[in-house]
Design an enzyme around this catalytic site. Structure first.
Site, PDB file in Angstrom:
ATOM      1  N   LYS A  45      23.504  46.103   6.766  1.00 51.71           N
ATOM      2  CA  LYS A  45      22.586  47.225   7.011  1.00 51.71           C
ATOM      3  C   LYS A  45      21.325  46.661   7.660  1.00 51.71           C
ATOM      4  O   LYS A  45      20.848  45.586   7.272  1.00 51.71           O
ATOM      5  CB  LYS A  45      22.265  47.880   5.671  1.00 51.71           C
ATOM      6  CG  LYS A  45      21.406  49.121   5.743  1.00 51.71           C
ATOM      7  CD  LYS A  45      21.217  49.707   4.333  1.00 51.71           C
ATOM      8  CE  LYS A  45      20.396  50.978   4.336  1.00 51.71           C
ATOM      9  NZ  LYS A  45      20.260  51.550   2.983  1.00 51.71           N
TER      10      LYS A  45
ATOM     11  N   SER B 181      21.922  55.195  -1.937  1.00 53.27           N
ATOM     12  CA  SER B 181      22.252  54.910  -0.541  1.00 53.27           C
ATOM     13  C   SER B 181      23.462  54.015  -0.294  1.00 53.27           C
ATOM     14  O   SER B 181      23.909  53.911   0.847  1.00 53.27           O
ATOM     15  CB  SER B 181      21.052  54.304   0.172  1.00 53.27           C
ATOM     16  OG  SER B 181      20.153  55.325   0.503  1.00 53.27           O
TER      17      SER B 181
ATOM     18  N   SER C 224      21.442  56.323   2.739  1.00 49.62           N
ATOM     19  CA  SER C 224      20.957  55.848   4.018  1.00 49.62           C
ATOM     20  C   SER C 224      21.846  54.765   4.632  1.00 49.62           C
ATOM     21  O   SER C 224      21.728  54.467   5.820  1.00 49.62           O
ATOM     22  CB  SER C 224      19.544  55.299   3.856  1.00 49.62           C
ATOM     23  OG  SER C 224      19.541  54.206   2.959  1.00 49.62           O
TER      24      SER C 224
HETATM   25  N1  GLN Z   1      18.767  59.766  -0.292  1.00 49.89           N
HETATM   26  C1  GLN Z   1      17.886  58.912  -1.013  1.00 49.89           C
HETATM   27  C2  GLN Z   1      16.490  59.040  -0.460  1.00 49.89           C
HETATM   28  O1  GLN Z   1      16.381  59.569   0.596  1.00 49.89           O
HETATM   29  C3  GLN Z   1      18.430  57.530  -0.909  1.00 49.89           C
HETATM   30  C4  GLN Z   1      17.484  56.425  -0.730  1.00 49.89           C
HETATM   31  C5  GLN Z   1      18.120  55.088  -0.817  1.00 49.89           C
HETATM   32  O2  GLN Z   1      18.915  54.830  -1.716  1.00 49.89           O
HETATM   33  N2  GLN Z   1      17.746  54.195   0.067  1.00 49.89           N
HETATM   34  O3  GLN Z   1      15.549  58.649  -1.052  1.00 49.89           O
END
Ligand code: GLN
Length: 490
Positions: free
Chosen positions: A79, A178, A154
């Site tokens: 990532k 995420s 994400s």
């Molecule tokens: N959807 C979550 C957010 O927007 C996920 C964030 C994450 O785990 N990086 O905060």
């Protein structure tokens, strides 16, 4: 079967037995990326030349008898918020568009030492804020099962890349789901380790008290193999924990007879997608057939976890993102028209460099940390966090682990939730609690619903990764459906 379809376990065996060279495998993946990534857009950067060179070097080592880890010669994606020295690391943001990492994250270093071939960096929501990958400043990744749908976020690029056979496995980061949510949307396995199990050094910080790096893989066994390599105490991350790293593959084959699984009733609520509910309930029935003792439990603070998460996360994010000021990192507006003092360098660099969602969270975070509101928002949210932790430790007196859906719906359509951030936040409802409680959780594919994958989530006691991997593995062996991404045969 094509080489790019191999799991980590299978690829490792073939490389070890010298039936397959790393170069052949890497070439197969690079070709696959050429063929399908134009449609999926999982990668932000593919390092063709370096990957081929690394593969050749690893093959030489193996020829000399220096085989030392199942990751040797295996093509991997990271990532793009995980640093890899010399490569661009953008975190999906314009503000870091040209930022080149000057060191390796600890996980990158460990994977390099284990012999991985780094294929490239994958797309993400900007600074890992989002649940669809649509907040990336650069491109929108598509779900390999349906190109009109999101891969989740994400770590959507990582999950889509694994699902579309563009790498053997990938790493993601999980601050509020995420790793698990995109894994569920893309029909792959995603593991968020216990907070402190994997070093965060070299991960671009979002909310430092929640962030964990985790593997996204095709199988549960592969997740165990990757965790074996990346877990452990790190002098560069004071929150990493000095607990011995067991061999996470050791307990996979253990029977799960008598294991106690709690089903939190708050996770099955009116309004959730019926198909997801049905699939997850069927998966739980399978676990019962395997001998697990299933009982309903209650986690009443679940209902507050999401709201508290969306106070704590922006607060920590606003502090972490203060460093992007146009002076120290990345994009700078210095020298632009009307940017004639230090303050305007700060404000214009941030105004130009950050996208809407990042700005929204910086504003929410700064507000909830400001004097007068701090007690009303941040402190209260921290109290909820403490209650969620307590609730987990109490429920784990009664049961060994919890089983829940990973997401309330299957992958949604591109654009469907963009206009209303609250509906986007709601897709994290089942995943954020594990981050609030710091406990490990895994998402495993459990069904296909109208051509789209569904995931079941198993949440474990702190540092009980072996146990959730064991149950996930045993469940996975009973699966009799076939996950065939739309793009499997281009
Ligand atoms: N959807 C979550 C957010 O927007 C996920 C964030 C994450 O785990 N990086 O905060």
């Amino acid at each position: 079967m094509e080489l790019f379809e191999l799991t980590l376990k299978e690829a490792a065996q073939k490389i070890k037995n010298r039936e397959l060279s790393s170069l052949e495998l890497t070439e197969s993946f690079l070709k696959r990326i050429d063929q399908v990534d134009g449609k999926i857009s999982a990668f932000l950067d593919v390092e063709k030349e370096t990957a081929l060179k690394t593969a050749e070097a690893i093959d030489q080592k193996i020829k000399k008898g220096e085989y030392h880890s199942p990751l040797m010669g295996v093509p991997v994606a990271l990532k793009d918020n995980i640093l890899a020295k010399g490569l661009k690391t953008t975190a999906g943001s314009k503000i870091l568009k040209d930022y080149q990492a000057s060191y390796d994250a600890t996980v990158t270093k460990k994977l390099k030492k284990a012999g991985m071939v780094l294929l490239g960096k994958t797309n993400l929501d900007e600074f890992a804020m989002g649940a669809s990958c649509e907040n990336s400043a650069f491109q929108k990744t598509k779900n390999p099962y349906d190109l009109s749908r999101v891969p989740g976020g994400s770590s959507g690029g990582s999950a889509a890349a694994v699902a579309a056979d563009e790498c053997v496995f990938a790493l993601g980061s999980d601050t509020g789901g995420s790793v698990r949510q995109p894994a569920a949307f893309c029909g792959v396995v995603g593991l968020k380790p216990t907070y402190g199990r994997v070093s965060r050094y070299g991960l671009i910080a979002l909310a430092s008290s929640f962030d964990q790096i985790g593997p996204i893989t095709k199988t549960v066994e592969d997740a165990a193999l990757v965790l074996n390599q990346i877990a452990g105490k790190d002098a560069y991350d004071s929150t990493s924990v000095a607990l011995a790293v067991p061999d996470y593959t050791k307990e996979l084959k253990k029977e799960i007879k008598g294991i106690k699984i709690g089903i939190p009733k708050e996770y099955f609520v009116k309004g959730m997608d019926k198909a997801v509910e049905k699939s997850v309930k069927e998966a739980i029935a399978k676990l019962e057939e395997l001998g697990a003792k299933v009982q309903e439990v209650s986690l009443p603070y679940t209902n507050y976890a999401l709201a508290a998460y969306y106070i704590i996360l922006p607060a920590e994010a606003s502090a972490n993102l203060a460093r992007y000021d146009g002076i120290r990192y990345g994009y700078s507006a210095a020298g632009k028209k009307n940017v004639d003092d230090l303050f305007s360098v700060y404000s214009r660099s941030r105004a130009d460099g950050f996208g809407d969602e990042v700005k929204r969270r910086i504003m929410i975070g700064t507000y909830s940390l400001s004097s007068g509101y701090y007690d009303a928002y941040y402190i209260r949210a921290q109290k909820v966090k403490a209650l969620v932790e307590k609730e987990f430790s109490e429920v784990f007196q009664k049961v060994d682990l919890l089983a829940t859906p990973t997401t309330p719906t299957v992958a949604f359509r591109l654009g469907e939730k963009l206009a209303n951030p609250l509906t986007m936040y709601l897709s994290d409802i089942y995943t954020v609690s594990a981050n609030m409680g710091g406990v490990p959780a895994i998402s495993v594919p459990c069904a296909m619903s109208n051509g789209l994958p569904v995931g079941i989530q198993l949440i474990g006691k702190p540092f009980a990764e072996s146990q959730i991997l064991n149950v996930a593995y045993q469940y996975e062996q009973t699966a009799n459906w076939h996950f065939t991404p739309f793009l499997s045969s281009p």
